[in-house]
Design a protein around this motif. Structure first.
Motif, PDB file in Angstrom:
ATOM      1  N   GLU A   1       0.847  -1.197   0.000  1.00  0.00           N
ATOM      2  CA  GLU A   1       0.000   0.000   0.000  1.00  0.00           C
ATOM      3  C   GLU A   1       0.885   1.252   0.000  1.00  0.00           C
ATOM      4  OE1 GLU A   1      -3.097  -0.025   2.959  1.00  0.00           O
ATOM      5  OE2 GLU A   1      -4.080   1.731   2.080  1.00  0.00           O
TER       6      GLU A   1
ATOM      7  N   ASP B   1       1.077   3.994   1.518  1.00  0.00           N
ATOM      8  CA  ASP B   1       1.577   4.653   2.735  1.00  0.00           C
ATOM      9  C   ASP B   1       2.905   4.048   3.198  1.00  0.00           C
ATOM     10  OD1 ASP B   1      -0.116   2.470   3.206  1.00  0.00           O
ATOM     11  OD2 ASP B   1      -0.613   3.084   5.231  1.00  0.00           O
ATOM     12  N   HIS B   2       3.202   2.831   2.744  1.00  0.00           N
ATOM     13  CA  HIS B   2       4.482   2.196   3.096  1.00  0.00           C
ATOM     14  C   HIS B   2       5.380   1.954   1.884  1.00  0.00           C
ATOM     15  CE1 HIS B   2       2.371   1.687   6.788  1.00  0.00           C
ATOM     16  NE2 HIS B   2       1.444   0.976   6.184  1.00  0.00           N
TER      17      HIS B   2
ATOM     18  N   HIS C   1      -2.958  -6.163   5.938  1.00  0.00           N
ATOM     19  CA  HIS C   1      -4.199  -5.591   5.499  1.00  0.00           C
ATOM     20  C   HIS C   1      -4.595  -6.045   4.078  1.00  0.00           C
ATOM     21  CE1 HIS C   1      -5.682  -1.294   4.087  1.00  0.00           C
ATOM     22  NE2 HIS C   1      -6.703  -2.086   4.215  1.00  0.00           N
TER      23      HIS C   1
ATOM     24  N   ASP D   1       0.885  -3.298   9.220  1.00  0.00           N
ATOM     25  CA  ASP D   1      -0.309  -2.627   9.755  1.00  0.00           C
ATOM     26  C   ASP D   1      -0.791  -3.265  11.062  1.00  0.00           C
ATOM     27  OD1 ASP D   1      -0.519  -0.711   7.763  1.00  0.00           O
ATOM     28  OD2 ASP D   1      -1.957  -1.854   6.574  1.00  0.00           O
TER      29      ASP D   1
ATOM     30  N   HIS E   1       2.664   1.823  11.650  1.00  0.00           N
ATOM     31  CA  HIS E   1       2.028   3.087  12.060  1.00  0.00           C
ATOM     32  C   HIS E   1       2.086   3.194  13.580  1.00  0.00           C
ATOM     33  CE1 HIS E   1       0.107   3.880   8.153  1.00  0.00           C
ATOM     34  NE2 HIS E   1      -0.343   2.644   8.151  1.00  0.00           N
TER      35      HIS E   1
HETATM   36 FE1  FEO Z   1      -2.520  -0.997   4.735  1.00  0.00          FE
HETATM   37 FE2  FEO Z   1      -0.739   1.222   6.445  1.00  0.00          FE
HETATM   38  O1  FEO Z   1      -1.277   0.351   4.900  1.00  0.00           O
END
Ligand code: FEO
Length: 401
Positions: free
Chosen positions: A86, A88-89, A151, A170, A228
């Motif tokens: 994803e 964000d990573h 995720h 995640d 996160h």
């Molecule tokens: Fe499912 Fe933090 O990406």
């Protein structure tokens, strides 16, 4: 060194090199982020080789590069492990791989197509790993643990057994940006925020979350380093919480999600709430016009019942309630007891539609109440009876603590 290049050694030779995004206010265009979020990346230095675990959201790539360079020249890093594709990573892996000319990109087979298409890394630079595979860095091992659907389907964990550090991606994550890195430093907000995170990302695929938790438990980590939020140096706290959320007993609790146009449906919903409370059930109302989706999701994690308050508009459920049912369909909470209250002006219809949707979610509707206009005394009494029925169902079906 600029302050933004600060790194933290979370275990011997293992460095947090992530970034804090204090300004982000929404995730998945759905979940409010009152504390922002972070994109955690880690550098693992062995005696012979070095690996970067994940990257960061693309716009923060310069900060990541600065941090890695503060520990070791990025160009000399040997592996980039992508636990999850994803953005964000993985949003900066294209840039990072160009700055790491000799590095291999380590990923699961399911990640290959997406990474090639979205993040533009050539397959010739990829090193596909599967459950149980490992890479020897010299005195440190990267062991790969497939964790599909926590995720996305391609997700994996990476574990360093010598230091018992689990990079859980995640899983066990929290949307918190903070200059404080560890769970105990950030304090009391960690578990409530972890619960919100779990509710949105993990609860929809509970069996997969359960499998991932069991794999994490086998590792007996002393540090959980998610992608996160805070690093858990007291991992039992978040692992115990996950155990409860995934398969612990549900609470004597009902979530009431409602919308009201002229106050009639709200009177029914609040009568249900008061009755449940009087019967010993924790009843949590959410007015859908002002509700926070993450608060609803979090409350659904351990609720035994869901009550929907919905007026009829032109033969259909009010759009706010229709949207809430879509949220339920996505979140798949464990509650299997439901009820519906509704008011209409000239014709009904919302109850049957919502009931059919509840049936489709496997929620047993133990009662409905549909009235015309504001409730009179007899209709309030009917709402009280429905509240008692819901309470009796919850108290009867509650699993032993
Ligand atoms: Fe499912 Fe933090 O990406």
């Amino acid at each position: 060194m600029p302050n933004t290049c600060k790194t933290v050694e979370i275990a011997r030779g293992i460095y947090w090199v992530g970034v804090e995004d204090f300004n982000r206010r929404l995730f998945d265009s759905l979940i409010p982020l009152p504390y922002g979020t972070s994109y955690n990346a880690y550098l693992v230095k062995g005696q012979d080789k070095t690996a970067l675990i994940d990257t960061v959201e693309g716009k923060f790539v310069d900060e990541l590069v600065c941090k890695v360079n503060a520990v070791q020249d990025l160009a000399s890093v040997d592996y980039l492990v992508t636990n999850h594709a994803e953005p964000d990573h993985a949003g900066s892996i294209g840039d990072v791989m160009r700055k790491m000319p000799r590095a291999r990109l380590v990923l699961t087979t399911k990640a290959v197509k997406y990474i090639r298409k979205v993040h533009h890394v050539e397959e010739s630079r990829m090193m596909v790993v599967k459950e149980g595979d490992s890479i020897d860095l010299g005195g440190k091992t990267l062991r790969f643990i497939e964790a599909p659907w926590v995720h996305w389907p391609e997700t994996m964990f990476t574990f360093v057994p010598e230091d018992r550090v689990l990079f859980s991606c995640d899983f066990f994550g929290t949307h918190i940006a903070s200059d404080l890195l560890y769970d105990d430093e950030v304090g009391d907000i960690v578990l409530p925020m972890a619960k919100k995170y779990y509710a949105e990302i993990m609860m929809p695929l509970l069996p997969m979350a359960d499998k991932a938790l069991e794999k994490a438990k086998v590792c007996r980590p002393v540090v959980i380093a998610p992608s996160h939020g805070p690093v858990h140096r007291h991992p039992d706290r978040v692992m115990t919480a996950y155990e409860k959320w995934i398969k612990g007993p549900l609470e004597k609790k009902a979530v009431i999600i409602y919308v009201s146009m002229f106050g009639s449906t709200e009177k029914l919903a609040q009568t249900i709430r008061a009755t449940l409370s009087a019967e010993g059930v924790n009843a949590v109302p959410h007015n859908l016009l002002v509700a926070d989706a993450s608060e609803i999701a979090s409350d659904l994690v351990d609720a035994s019942a869901i009550v929907v308050g919905v007026p009829t508009m032109l033969g259909n459920p009010h759009p706010a309630a229709a949207s809430a049912l879509t949220l339920l369909k996505y979140l798949r909470p464990r509650a299997k007891c439901g009820a519906i209250v509704s008011s209409y002006g000239w014709s009904g219809g919302a109850v049957n539609i919502i009931r059919s949707q509840m049936d489709g979610l496997g929620i047993n509707c133990v009662g409905t109440l549909e009235i015309n206009g504001p409730p009179d005394e007899a209709e309030i009494a009917q709402a009280v009876e429905l509240g008692k029925t819901i309470a009796a169902t919850i108290l009867k079906t509650k699993a032993p603590a």
